[in-house]
Design an enzyme around this catalytic site. Structure first.
Site, PDB file in Angstrom:
ATOM      1  CG  HIS A  91      51.285   1.972 105.054  1.00  8.91           C
ATOM      2  ND1 HIS A  91      50.797   1.156 106.040  1.00  8.91           N
ATOM      3  CD2 HIS A  91      50.408   1.920 104.042  1.00  8.91           C
ATOM      4  CE1 HIS A  91      49.660   0.608 105.631  1.00  8.91           C
ATOM      5  NE2 HIS A  91      49.400   1.056 104.418  1.00  8.91           N
ATOM      6  CE  LYS A 142      60.118  -2.399 111.771  1.00 13.24           C
ATOM      7  NZ  LYS A 142      58.743  -2.442 112.313  1.00 13.24           N
ATOM      8  CE  LYS A 152      59.162  -4.741 116.751  1.00 14.21           C
ATOM      9  NZ  LYS A 152      57.904  -4.068 116.469  1.00 14.21           N
ATOM     10  NE  ARG A 153      62.208  -6.845 106.523  1.00  8.55           N
ATOM     11  CZ  ARG A 153      62.173  -6.978 105.200  1.00  8.55           C
ATOM     12  NH1 ARG A 153      61.185  -7.646 104.625  1.00  8.55           N
ATOM     13  NH2 ARG A 153      63.126  -6.479 104.436  1.00  8.55           N
ATOM     14  CE  LYS A 180      50.843  -9.408 113.598  1.00 11.84           C
ATOM     15  NZ  LYS A 180      52.085  -9.513 112.778  1.00 11.84           N
ATOM     16  CB  THR A 222      50.131  -4.794 113.027  1.00  8.58           C
ATOM     17  OG1 THR A 222      51.183  -5.287 112.188  1.00  8.58           O
ATOM     18  CG2 THR A 222      49.374  -3.679 112.320  1.00  8.58           C
TER      19      THR A 222
HETATM   20  C1  PLP Z   1      52.792  -8.570 112.213  1.00 11.16           C
HETATM   21  C2  PLP Z   1      53.952  -8.883 111.359  1.00 11.16           C
HETATM   22  C3  PLP Z   1      54.844  -7.866 111.007  1.00 11.16           C
HETATM   23  C4  PLP Z   1      54.724  -6.448 111.531  1.00 11.16           C
HETATM   24  O1  PLP Z   1      55.347  -6.387 112.784  1.00 11.16           O
HETATM   25  P1  PLP Z   1      55.726  -4.998 113.478  1.00 11.16           P
HETATM   26  O2  PLP Z   1      56.188  -5.406 114.825  1.00 11.16           O
HETATM   27  O3  PLP Z   1      54.468  -4.197 113.525  1.00 11.16           O
HETATM   28  O4  PLP Z   1      56.787  -4.376 112.659  1.00 11.16           O
HETATM   29  C5  PLP Z   1      55.920  -8.187 110.204  1.00 11.16           C
HETATM   30  N1  PLP Z   1      56.114  -9.446 109.750  1.00 11.16           N
HETATM   31  C6  PLP Z   1      55.279 -10.448 110.096  1.00 11.16           C
HETATM   32  C7  PLP Z   1      55.559 -11.820 109.590  1.00 11.16           C
HETATM   33  C8  PLP Z   1      54.172 -10.205 110.898  1.00 11.16           C
HETATM   34  O5  PLP Z   1      53.345 -11.213 111.210  1.00 11.16           O
END
Ligand code: PLP
Length: 826
Positions: free
Chosen positions: A370, A567, A561-562, A673, A669
């Site tokens: 990952h 990022k 996101k985190r 979404k 991911t």
């Molecule tokens: C989808 C999701 C992530 C991953 O988000 P990225 O933008 O791909 O880093 C992290 N936390 C939550 C709660 C999510 O639903």
């Protein structure tokens, strides 16, 4: 006005679909006889529990039939081992997947209870940090949907990911308590308990036939007890099991100690055992490196493998068929110790020959990588492994000897190459590299996007790839369209169904049919109206949570996101500062009104990430309260990002920020979404953005910035960022205002070092990508002002999201790694 039922509410075909009246009786019965409450005094939590129990009952028959069918047909089973499952809420997912949304809503309504209120009352199961854990949750749902006999294995943490609160703009971490009201979903399986050992020593034992076996004699024991949760696939296709392990002491109390007056000591063993599954480590993309973490990893690996081997022997009676009937997928290296544990089980406990055991192990395991971030690659000190897992350390040495011999003899590797494939890192204190262990013990090693897989071959696993060139393959991540489109955006789902019919619910690729309507003004208006309603809902949430007023007419520009330097939330907020300067400098000019929405948690020990949160809040405070901004820009940071908050924000986004430094985001991911929900992406050529660019087409995504290769070159050359800053007056002005304390008058030096880093090394290319990012944002403004163009893009994003369904991802794992099912990869 009564709404017509959603397309997703089509009941499952066939007899037995219950009526609202029947469900009402079932919920009441559960309330009285299982929860033990009189409906007259029942509180919302009681109704929630009763409803979940009634829904769970509806799932039981399918659950049992699913496992009976696997036994009957002797199908291969898939085991997904993951230290994290970021599930979120389960009730709406389960009700929707079995097609009971409307009857349950009506049943509750008859009981004067609102289903929406109950849905919001359910706590998130937040047994994960971010993308990796959420992927595991999407995979579970897709495996059930695709009728793959599968088990998720993980840890039942008492405290999931911390709750994030803000104190004067700083992140504060509070314990999360998802089990406070009990967990009506799970079944405790006291009969499925396994002994897990730690420490002790290894003894050679001579069997009656003269063979010598190694026997591990741990000096520390505890129990792993299983808790099972049903995972329902779409239309109840299948119900699989998520089995989470909880650590318990073998002796709950040491009576002799208690009787001799040592009341605390009597409970010590119990407390020590319980500590293993007490909390989730909150670091994302960083190796935890602590003994308790290694204990967690071995604890859940050993319990899972004992369970898998027990089930296999019960069904088939011998271990030779293991690779034909069992596929174990390692979600990152966290369960990599399973490779050594499997060898111990096969060789020490079941008397198999080493070479045969190794063939079976490799045939059974697959490993998903990952991340390539060096700080995230797990390795454990040899001394710690020897103390905690002495037999596993011996096994690892033996595996390493075999691999290195092969590398020298067959592949004629040099000393440098030998050092790079070795399971033991000799630099500064000997350590076991878990990535190398997982690689050599697996027949398949996959990356999570095309670019990431390519980089895997060029960097961490370059030499292992030369030694075993057939093993690395790509499986681009995906998301479940049930949760991330149908459930979180029912209005859009309804609209799509009205336009192209309900077929897309069962075959997400049929969304392509929307392409033909992307430029239809009526459809665009309807699409925009759904988006607007979702934005109004988010605006209300922002008002309630932050007391900030935002207009749903503005462009909602979202980065959730985190928080991590790679990022680049910093790039985004600096651009907000530049826009702020621009608005004040040009009171005569028109600007596209924007709302910048941020959310995300920082690892508790990650100082710069926490400082970036504070910066976002500091900037927000100034911008949101400056009348010179004329409401053209708002910045909000929504606390406590989790799955449920994502489900609220994603449907309301116009613009999706996916702006990582190229080469550093393995897949992402979140990007998928947003695409599903008709947001346009502004992003770098990184992770799965590369595939998105291909799927949606260059006209429907805004790409900017350096490529992974350019980033690499600039880093290798040690190029100075100062030139880029000197060339960009707007960047310079923004950086200077942050660094000099314009947004932190109470502590003018707060951001001096953070900004200084951009002048000094700028490892993440914030300064050097800034101008390209601003130009891309300018392009976004142009597109937004051309309303037809914008909604054409938005519709095409939804239309072309099919490739990013986790059903596609799982079909590929099934066909190309696990060898199960007849699912076709699309
Ligand atoms: C989808 C999701 C992530 C991953 O988000 P990225 O933008 O791909 O880093 C992290 N936390 C939550 C709660 C999510 O639903």
């Amino acid at each position: 006005m009564p709404q017509k039922p959603l397309v997703t509410d089509a009941p499952i075909p066939g007899p037995g679909a219950p009526t609202a009246e029947a469900l009402q009786a079932e919920i009441l019965e559960r309330l009285i006889y299982s929860v033990g409450k009189d409906p007259v005094v029942a509180r919302p939590h009681d109704w929630l529990e009763a409803t979940i129990l009634a829904v769970r009952d509806r799932v039981m028959d399918r659950w049992m039939e699913s496992s009976r069918e696997t036994w009957r047909t002797s199908k291969k089973r898939v085991y997904y081992l993951s230290l994290e499952f970021l599930i979120g809420r389960l009730m709406r997912d389960a009700i929707s997947n079995i097609g009971l949304m409307e009857p349950v809503r009506q049943a509750l309504k008859n009981l004067k209870v609102d289903l929406g209120d109950l849905i919001n009352l359910e706590p998130d199961a937040a047994l994960g940090n971010g993308g990796l854990g959420r992927l595991a949750a999407c995979f579970l749902e897709s495996m059930s949907t695709l009728k793959i006999p599968a088990y998720g294995y993980g840890i039942r943490y008492v405290h999931g990911l911390f709750r994030q609160e803000m104190s004067e703009g700083w992140q504060v971490e509070l314990p999360e308590d998802w089990l406070a009201h009990g967990n009506p979903w799970e079944f405790e399986r006291r009969e499925s308990a396994y002994e897990i050992g730690f420490g002790g020593h290894v003894e050679p034992v001579t069997d009656p036939d003269g063979t010598v076996r190694q026997e591990w004699r741990p000096n520390d024991h505890l129990l792993a007890v299983a808790y099972d949760t049903p995972i329902v696939g779409w239309r109840g296709a299948r119900v699989n099991t998520l089995r989470l392990w909880s650590a318990q002491p073998i002796d709950p109390i040491l009576l002799d100690k208690f009787n001799s007056g040592d009341h605390i000591g009597a409970l010590e063993e119990s407390a020590r055992a319980g500590a293993i599954t007490r909390v989730l480590y909150p670091a994302d993309s960083t190796a935890a490196g602590q003994e308790l973490r290694l204990r967690q990893e071995f604890f859940f690996s050993s319990a899972s493998l004992q369970d898998i081997v027990r089930r296999h022997l019960q069904h088939y009676g011998d271990l030779g068929s293991l690779p034909d009937k069992v596929a174990i997928q390692l979600n990152d290296t966290h369960p990599a110790i399973s490779i050594a544990e499997m060898m111990r089980i096969l060789v020490d406990l079941n008397g198999l020959k080493w070479a045969e055991a190794w063939r079976l192990t490799r045939g059974t395991f697959g490993y998903t990588n990952h991340t390539l971030l060096p700080e995230a690659l797990e390795s454990w000190p040899v001394s710690l492994m020897e103390r905690l897992l002495p037999r596993h350390m011996q096994i690892i040495y033996q595996i390493n000897a075999d691999v290195l011999a092969e590398a020298r003899q067959r592949a004629r590797f040099s000393d440098a190459q030998i050092a790079s494939v070795s399971l033991i890192d000799e630099h500064g204190g000997r350590r076991v590299r878990m990535g190398q262990l997982a690689f050599v013990g697996s027949h398949s090693i996959n990356g999570v996007s095309a670019l990431h897989t390519e980089l895997m071959k060029q960097t961490v696993f370059a030499d292992l790839h030369k030694l075993y060139p057939e093993r690395i393959n790509n499986k681009t991540n995906g998301i479940t369209p049930r949760r991330w489109l149908m459930q979180c955006n029912p209005e859009l789902t309804r609209l799509i169904g009205d336009r192209i019919g309900p077929g897309f619910l069962d075959d997400i690729n049929l969304l392509k049919g929307l392409d033909a309507h992307a430029d239809d003004p009526t459809f665009q208006d309807q699409f925009a109206a759904v988006k607007f309603a979702n934005k109004e809902r988010l605006a209300r949430l922002i008002k309630t949570r932050l007391n900030v007023t935002v207009s749903p007419d503005a462009l909602f520009d979202v980065q959730i996101k985190r928080i991590h330097e790679y990022k680049r939330q910093l790039l985004n907020i600096i651009q907000a500062v530049a826009m702020y300067d621009e608005i004040r400098a040009h009171p005569e000019r028109d600007f596209v009104p924007r709302v910048k929405v941020f959310a995300g948690k920082a690892a508790p020990g990650y100082w710069n990430a926490k400082l970036i949160i504070k910066l976002i809040n500091d900037v927000a405070k100034v911008i949101n309260n400056d009348p010179a901004v004329r409401g053209l820009l708002k910045v909000v940071f929504l606390p406590n990002y989790n799955v449920s908050l994502a489900e609220m924000i994603v449907p309301a986004a116009d613009l999706s920020e996916q702006i990582s430094t190229a080469g550093m985001e393995a897949s992402g991911t979140g990007n998928m979404k947003f695409m599903a929900n008709g947001a346009v992406t502004i992003g770098t050529m990184d992770g799965a953005n590369v595939e998105m660019h291909k799927e949606v087409g260059a006209d429907n995504i805004v790409i900017f910035g350096m490529s992974a290769e350019e980033v690499n070159e600039k880093r290798a050359r040690g190029e100075v960022p100062r030139t880029a800053i000197d060339k960009s007056p707007r960047l310079k002005e923004a950086l200077e205002s942050v660094a000099s304390g314009v947004f932190s008058p109470d502590d003018p030096n707060r951001y001096r070092d953070l900004i200084g880093g951009l002048y000094d090394h700028d490892w993440f290319m914030v300064a050097r990508d800034f101008d390209a990012y601003e130009a891309a944002q300018e392009r976004v403004n142009e597109l937004w002002l051309d309303r037809k163009r914008w909604y054409g893009m938005a519709v095409r994003n939804t239309a072309r999201v099919g490739f990013f369904s986790s059903d596609r991802t799982i079909s590929q794992y099934a066909a190309e790694i696990w060898g199960v099912g007849e699912q076709q990869a699309s």
